[in-house]
Scaffold this active site. Structure first.
Site: not given
Ligand code: FAD
Ligand code: NAP
Length: 308
Positions: A133, A136-137
């Site tokens: 992701c 997200c990261d």
């Protein structure tokens, strides 16, 4: 006497949210069950550029925009991990980890989940450099070198997003041509921070006790092995259907995708399936929402027929 819903929708991705909206607007009693945050795969998508009406929108923002009207129209939205569906004579029962719900019809909209590369180091370093992701990261990898594995829309699009943070992104692909849409390919080819490694597979993800520091790769043409230093590995090699709870119903193909007709009907009367979990060729937000609208109308017609 437990509550009987006209329709239970399983999964609050774009498909499930749309079918819930349409069904509620037809005055049906709707329960929407979701095991995580509403939005599905859109929550793991950085930028969406092909949803009509928005030149560009971040995935989590589109999720919110789709979710907001549901309460207004009376959709009951509940957390639950669906484990199985039981078919009784008159009703269908949906079993979650701690509750059961009863409905006249069910729409399965459980989508798909990313595949794993299945190489040494992948599990060990998930959350410590291995990710599925980018939105997200990605921000954890400012000025770092990153690897993206895969050659489809997800890999190439998310690699472009990662160049906002990374010093360099290397896309490792097992062939020498990309599967991604041409417009996405062109953006990647024009991006000076993106490099390509063709005919190459990742054999192992390596690191120290804290994080990833390199991948071991193999050239498929000359079979040579080498290592590339990197701080993160983003894996986008396709998706599998999220259909384990429904395998016993006999509505899936040999790979677990749910088979339906053009009206989203499975082979069990009153059970419909929509979105990425269906056996189909184009997995997109637009197709998911279109199928959501069709299924809601079919639920309505089914209820009219069975209740008169
Ligand atoms: P999903 O979005 O997968 O939603 C399914 C939902 O069901 C999930 O919220 C899940 O938690 C829930 N669920 C699953 N099992 C259960 C259970 N047992 N009990 C309860 N809930 C359950 N498409 C585009 O059109 N444009 C893009 O730019 C784009 N970018 C993408 C980027 C990435 C990285 C990926 C992976 C996909 C992208 N796609 C894009 C594809 C798009 O996201 C999907 O086609 C779309 O989300 C499918 O919607 P869906 O509602 O069918 O399923
Ligand atoms: P995908 O289209 O199935 O592509 C997977 C890629 O990973 C392919 O390039 C494939 O190589 C490669 N691959 C598969 N298994 C591998 C393995 N074991 N090792 C190394 N490489 C492997 O998957 P996706 O890109 O995740 O897309 C999923 C769906 O979402 C698609 O329908 C896609 O169109 C949609 N999506 C749409 C958008 C958008 O519209 N902007 C964005 C993202 C996703 P080969 O090419 O050699 O098979």
């Amino acid at each position: 006497m437990p509550e009987i819903y006209d329709v239970i929708v399983i999964g609050a991705g774009p498909a499930g949210m749309t079918t819930s909206l349409y069904a509620a607007r037809s005055n049906l009693k709707v329960l929407l069950l979701e095991q995580g945050a509403p939005g599905g795969q859109m929550n793991n998508t950085a930028e969406i550029e092909n949803y009509p009406g928005f030149a560009s929108i971040m995935g989590p923002e589109l999720s919110l925009k789709m979710y907001e009207p549901l309460t207004k129209f009376g959709v009951e939205s509940v957390y639950g991990i669906v484990q199985q569906i039981k078919i009784n004579k008159d009703y269908k029962t949906v079993v979650t980890e701690d509750k059961t719900y009863i409905a006249k019809t069910i729409v399965i909209a459980t989508g798909a989940i990313h595949k794993r590369l299945k190489v040494p180091g992948e599990t060990e370093y998930t959350g410590r450099g291995v990710s599925y992701c980018a939105i997200c990261d990605g921000a954890f990898f400012r000025d770092k070198k990153l690897i993206v594995v895969g050659g489809g829309d997800s890999a190439v699009e998310e690699a472009i997003f990662l160049t906002r943070f990374a010093s360099q992104v290397t896309i490792i692909h097992r062939r020498n041509s990309l599967r991604a849409q041409k417009i996405i390919q062109n953006h990647a080819f024009a991006n000076p921070k993106i490099k390509f490694l063709w005919h190459t597979t990742v054999e192992e993800i390596q690191g120290d006790e804290r994080s990833v520091n390199q991948v071991r790769v193999k050239n498929k043409q000359n079979h040579t092995l080498s290592t590339i230093s990197c701080r993160g590995v983003f894996i986008y090699i396709g998706v599998n259907p999220h259909s384990e709870p429904f395998l016993k119903l006999g509505i899936t193909d040999q790979n677990g995708w749910i088979k339906t007709d053009a009206q989203m009907k499975t082979n069990i009367p009153g059970i419909f399936a929509i979105g990425d979990v269906r056996e189909k060729t184009l997995r997109q937000i637009t197709t998911a929402v279109g199928e959501g609208a069709i299924a809601a109308q079919q639920v309505y017609l089914y209820l009219q027929k069975t209740e008169t």
